[in-house]
Design an enzyme around this catalytic site. Structure first.
Site, short mmCIF file in Angstrom:
data_model
loop_
_atom_site.label_atom_id
_atom_site.label_comp_id
_atom_site.label_asym_id
_atom_site.label_seq_id
_atom_site.Cartn_x
_atom_site.Cartn_y
_atom_site.Cartn_z
N ASP A 231 -37.22 48.05 29.76
CA ASP A 231 -36.12 47.11 29.58
C ASP A 231 -35.43 47.35 28.24
O ASP A 231 -36.08 47.59 27.22
CB ASP A 231 -36.70 45.69 29.63
N GLU A 296 -50.86 61.96 27.91
CA GLU A 296 -52.32 61.95 27.79
C GLU A 296 -53.00 61.82 29.14
O GLU A 296 -54.19 62.10 29.27
CB GLU A 296 -52.76 60.76 26.91
#
Length: 581
Positions: A231, A296
């Site tokens: 957002d 990751e």
């Protein structure tokens, strides 16, 4: 030629996915995906309290798999006082009891993956709720403390500090600053809130804030989410010194650059500068950090930016290889319904995003804008967030809007890249233009003293079964926003298997898009159809859209899809077809 009833689609047995799947660079799933936005409180209610929830979503996921989408994006379901429908987060690592529990979320995730659907969570990093522990600690701490530095606190102007630090105006109306009261009862500092007063802006220059969000991302990635929609991805970093700012005119899009039309000239250098609270280069370092966190984890994780940035060339800076995967194409969403404008925005989008190795995205509706089944028939500009209500002059014809919407969606789903659908658009839902004022809950309605209707009209709970209470939204007749009395024909069960229905149009288009790999294709424009017609070829599919008022002759070919009945070999106004020649 007529559009035949779509076959009874089933979910392929080999479709289930997990976040562990890995593809080669450039072929990630999100580059061609069709992603379906779920607004949780309005999708499906499992309890009968009138508010949608996670178990309700889980119970309806099979319908989305059958529709043919690739992923679902969940608007915020985190703990929240719900002052802005969940975009005011009080705990990023828990589910609001209104929507269920973390166990409910885990069940939703497992069910979605079993059905072959990926799940994208909505992250809200620009601001928190004023009820968030971090902000409460800031209020209880002294000026200049580490706790205060988590947010944008400033001293007021004037002898007594009773004048706001600058003249900025909130997106939701009113001032962008709120003065606090100190624990001892004396007037205190002011805090910045770009949106509602209950949504204080975080200080993203503070390394502590950045580290907290790394941990928040990992919390949800550990639970299996396939990525994030972010957002206000053009926010967070404000211009040094927080200078006063007066927009040249009211902007038509939330956070977009405000400028008179005569001032806009193609090219970044010729566009008026962004407001001091939007679109600054410092945000890119934030997104590189988030990109590294997603890296990751194994598999293809997506990060989609809600970035109200003009022009497209500048928006493309948000989707460079080490930042976002994709960004919402708001320029496309608000393009005028003319062949010239539509062709230009498609060309510009593919060029701008392609220049940085990102896929183009296409979107026509979401939870913040007037539904495109209504918007495309408007005869006057309605600025984003203003909404349409009972007293709006010149309200559009519903049939005309739906006709254009079906044609527009047919064009959108034929384009290469990734497309976003908003819940209910596959049913042809229009904007609720008669929502009673007493039911409205959008902060825009409240903060503008009822001058702007806000976004409630596109957020009304969607219909599933025509003859059930609340149209099958839940087991009771309750719905947090009242549903129109004439929505039974839009219900999903009223359209299933019905030749020519909007639901079957979407199912057919999505099946053909997948079969012919249109998302991974390329646009080849076809000329000779006149100035009011768009014609293109993507792989084996020819797409022709008549945006004018006069029918045009169609070439010979197998009819794969038509947004309206085709009689006598002529393409009517506001109609699209897909052909195989």
């Amino acid at each position: 030629m007529t559009l035949e009833s779509a076959p009874d689609f089933t979910v392929p047995a080999d479709r289930p996915v997990t976040g562990e799947q890995v593809t080669s660079p450039g072929s990630e799933w999100w580059r061609t995906a069709v992603i379906y936005q779920i607004y949780p409180r309005s999708f499906a209610d499992s309890t009968g309290d009138g508010i949608g929830d996670l178990p309700g979503i889980t119970s309806r996921l099979h319908s989305l798999a059958e529709l043919g989408v690739d992923a679902v994006w969940l608007s915020p379901f985190f703990s929240s006082p719900q002052k802005d429908a969940g975009y005011d987060v009080s705990d990023y690592c828990d589910v609001d009891p209104m929507f269920g529990t973390l166990a409910d979320f885990d069940t939703l995730m497992a069910t979605a993956h079993d059905l072959g659907l990926r799940v994208i969570a909505d992250m809200v990093p620009n601001h928190t709720s004023d009820q968030h522990r971090w902000f409460q600690e800031a209020l209880a701490s002294s000026e200049g403390s580490a706790e205060r530095d988590r947010y944008m606190f400033r001293d007021g102007k004037g002898p007594n500090g009773d004048i706001a630090p600058n003249n900025w105006e909130s997106v939701f109306g009113g001032p962008m600053w709120q003065r606090i009261t100190n624990p001892d009862g004396t007037p205190g500092q002011w805090y910045l809130h770009i949106f509602d007063v209950s949504q204080p802006d975080l200080n993203w220059e503070n390394p502590w804030v950045r580290e907290q969000f790394f941990d928040i991302l990992r919390f949800w990635l550990d639970r299996g989410v396939d990525g994030f929609r972010v957002d206000v991805a053009h926010g967070m970093i404000k211009e040094e010194g927080l200078p006063d700012y007066t927009p040249p005119m009211e902007t038509a899009s939330m956070g977009g650059t405000a400028a008179a039309a005569t001032d806009l000239v193609p090219g970044i250098a010729d566009v008026p500068p962004d407001p001091p609270y939007w679109g600054h280069s410092g945000v890119h370092d934030i997104w590189r950090g988030w990109n590294a966190v997603l890296a990751e984890y194994p598999g293809d994780r997506v990060m989609a930016a809600e970035a109200w940035v003009d022009p497209l060339e500048k928006m493309a800076l948000w989707v460079r290889p080490d930042e976002f995967s994709q960004a919402f194409n708001f320029g496309y969403m608000f393009t005028e319904w003319t062949a010239r404008d539509m062709r230009k925005v498609v060309d510009d989008s593919i060029a701008a995003f392609g220049a940085v190795g990102a896929p183009s995205t296409w979107v026509l509706s979401n939870h913040d804008v007037v539904r495109h089944a209504t918007r495309l028939a408007l005869h006057a500009d309605v600025p984003q967030g203003s909404g349409i209500g009972p007293k709006t002059p010149g309200k559009p014809d519903t049939a005309s809007g739906l006709r254009r919407a079906r044609a527009a969606t047919s064009l959108m789903l034929s384009l290469p890249g990734s497309a976003y659908l908003y819940q209910g658009e596959e049913l042809g839902l229009p904007e609720d233009m008669e929502l009673p004022d007493s039911a409205r809950q959008d902060p825009t309605w409240l903060r503008t003293n009822h001058e702007k209707y806000g976004r409630d009209g596109c957020r009304v709970p969607i219909p599933w079964e025509a003859d059930k209470p609340s149209y099958g939204f839940g087991p009771s007749g309750n719905s947090w926003l009242p549903q129109p009395e004439d929505w039974a024909p839009y219900a999903r069960d009223a359209q299933e298997g019905l030749a020519g229905s909007t639901l079957e149009l979407y199912r057919t288009a999505l099946a053909l898009r997948s079969e012919h790999r249109l998302g991974a294709g390329a646009v080849q424009w076809l000329d000779g159809y006149g100035p009011d017609v768009i014609a293109l070829r993507n792989g084996p599919v020819t797409v022709i859209v008549n945006l004018g008022k006069v029918a045009v002759e169609l070439p010979i070919g197998e009819l794969l899809l038509a947004s309206e009945d085709i009689i006598g070999g002529a393409l009517p106004a506001d109609t699209a077809v897909w052909l195989r020649s």
